[in-house]
Design a protein around this motif. Sequence first.
Motif, PDB file in Angstrom:
ATOM      1  N   PRO A  92       0.953  -1.035   0.044  1.00 15.08           N
ATOM      2  CA  PRO A  92      -0.060  -0.141  -0.508  1.00 15.08           C
ATOM      3  C   PRO A  92       0.720   1.391  -0.462  1.00 15.08           C
ATOM      4  O   PRO A  92       2.282   1.317   0.439  1.00 15.08           O
ATOM      5  CB  PRO A  92      -0.843  -0.462   0.828  1.00 15.08           C
ATOM      6  CG  PRO A  92      -0.868  -1.713   1.702  1.00 15.08           C
ATOM      7  CD  PRO A  92       0.327  -1.554   1.134  1.00 15.08           C
ATOM      8  N   VAL A  93       0.484   2.393  -0.654  1.00 23.54           N
ATOM      9  CA  VAL A  93       1.232   3.752  -1.082  1.00 23.54           C
ATOM     10  C   VAL A  93       0.321   4.922  -0.260  1.00 23.54           C
ATOM     11  O   VAL A  93      -0.025   4.206  -0.047  1.00 23.54           O
ATOM     12  CB  VAL A  93       1.224   3.984  -2.204  1.00 23.54           C
ATOM     13  CG1 VAL A  93       2.122   5.465  -2.170  1.00 23.54           C
ATOM     14  CG2 VAL A  93       2.508   3.298  -3.095  1.00 23.54           C
ATOM     15  N   GLY A  94       0.630   5.311   0.851  1.00 25.28           N
ATOM     16  CA  GLY A  94       0.478   6.460   1.480  1.00 25.28           C
ATOM     17  C   GLY A  94       0.865   6.083   2.680  1.00 25.28           C
ATOM     18  O   GLY A  94       1.442   5.264   3.630  1.00 25.28           O
ATOM     19  N   GLY A  95      -0.163   6.485   3.781  1.00 23.86           N
ATOM     20  CA  GLY A  95       0.076   6.697   5.522  1.00 23.86           C
ATOM     21  C   GLY A  95       0.973   7.707   6.589  1.00 23.86           C
ATOM     22  O   GLY A  95       1.264   6.829   7.210  1.00 23.86           O
ATOM     23  N   LEU A  96       1.488   8.390   5.593  1.00 19.99           N
ATOM     24  CA  LEU A  96       2.254   9.503   6.327  1.00 19.99           C
ATOM     25  C   LEU A  96       1.795   9.214   8.387  1.00 19.99           C
ATOM     26  O   LEU A  96       1.201   9.963   7.928  1.00 19.99           O
ATOM     27  CB  LEU A  96       2.393  10.577   5.930  1.00 19.99           C
ATOM     28  CG  LEU A  96       3.513  11.958   6.624  1.00 19.99           C
ATOM     29  CD1 LEU A  96       4.615  11.821   6.987  1.00 19.99           C
ATOM     30  CD2 LEU A  96       3.010  13.099   5.799  1.00 19.99           C
ATOM     31  N   ALA A  97       2.761   9.041   8.771  1.00 14.14           N
ATOM     32  CA  ALA A  97       2.517   8.924  10.158  1.00 14.14           C
ATOM     33  C   ALA A  97       1.368   8.737  10.978  1.00 14.14           C
ATOM     34  O   ALA A  97       0.884   9.143  11.772  1.00 14.14           O
ATOM     35  CB  ALA A  97       2.672  10.590  10.401  1.00 14.14           C
ATOM     36  N   SER A  98       0.620   7.922  10.103  1.00 10.00           N
ATOM     37  CA  SER A  98      -1.070   7.418  10.176  1.00 10.00           C
ATOM     38  C   SER A  98      -1.417   6.372  11.760  1.00 10.00           C
ATOM     39  O   SER A  98      -2.204   5.945  11.871  1.00 10.00           O
ATOM     40  CB  SER A  98      -1.051   6.668   8.944  1.00 10.00           C
ATOM     41  OG  SER A  98      -0.775   5.901   8.266  1.00 10.00           O
ATOM     42  N   PHE A  99      -0.160   5.531  11.527  1.00 13.19           N
ATOM     43  CA  PHE A  99       0.155   3.988  12.147  1.00 13.19           C
ATOM     44  C   PHE A  99      -1.084   3.716  11.282  1.00 13.19           C
ATOM     45  O   PHE A  99      -1.279   2.269  12.432  1.00 13.19           O
ATOM     46  CB  PHE A  99      -0.025   4.298  13.992  1.00 13.19           C
ATOM     47  CG  PHE A  99       0.385   5.084  15.008  1.00 13.19           C
ATOM     48  CD1 PHE A  99       1.731   4.322  15.210  1.00 13.19           C
ATOM     49  CD2 PHE A  99       1.594   6.157  14.799  1.00 13.19           C
ATOM     50  CE1 PHE A  99       3.188   4.013  15.934  1.00 13.19           C
ATOM     51  CE2 PHE A  99       2.740   6.478  15.180  1.00 13.19           C
ATOM     52  CZ  PHE A  99       3.141   5.317  15.941  1.00 13.19           C
TER      53      PHE A  99
END
Length: 310
Positions: A92-99
């Motif tokens: 999966p691409v993305g999720g900056l600082a999302s946990f």
Amino acid sequence: MRRRLVVLLLALSTALGVGVVTAGTANAASFGRFYVSGCGMPTTPVDMWTRWGNYKTVIALDGLRATDDMSGWRHETRIQRIADSGVNVVEPVGGLASFYTDWNAASPGNKIKYRYRWTCRLNTIINELDARGLAAGPREKYALMGISMGGNAAMIYGAYHRKRISHIFSMSGFLNPSAPTMREAVRLALIDAGMAAGVGPFNADSMWGLPWDRRWVNNDAVVQLPRMRGMHIRVGAASGVWGRYNTDAVGSIKGTPLEVFSLAQTRTFEVAAAISGIRITTDYPAVGTHQWGYWQDMVFAAKRGGWFRD
């Protein structure tokens, strides 16, 4: 018969250019990218390397500084090669600082104005993988692994989604976020990641609530360990000693204390598992810091050891 039909339909949709882009040869895994939407978030891509007849599919989660063009796994490693010999790889691409969790609210003072709902997004991704016939193996479940931020996320998502996940693997993960001082450490990490990415600080209170909120415990892999009983569980972290992948001095200096810290948290998880009588496997390289090369080696070691098999 059903799976053959799914694969045939996928091949037809690929030929028509519907929803997925692929490239590959008859003998090697094929590369594809599809897009997922919904959950109140913008559409994000998912990259995958698949081959008919592989015995497992693993979903690989990124770290704290995930970008929106491609996963760090694709940018920094060659783990995709395991798709040539048995294990499909999905990134999966993305999720900056999302946990990779569903946040309580959007983070105030941040340019990202929508609420992160990455648990929902992972549900959607798995549904899409099911539709593509990628629930490989006799149990038709997925492996889920992640590094650093994604390590705890992989364990927690797996613990709460056992019907779809059979294998969970944390590499250099911070597996006890509700422990003393950890809430503060997570708070600082979210601020730093947002500032470094140019979107402004993320607020940990918007993720799991105030420090005493029950969600911090609910998202703690050590606390939720009993939910994982009977799953294929693997954890790993290195020693913090520099080795062949420490070619960037600045990055290595920053990564050394992170790896030592994650090693302590991983050992805590191992001890808790032993006390609870829960079987796990471990990987503690004598050399390694918080660097992609060492995580790549951990994945290759798990593959050689047969960990991905049902």
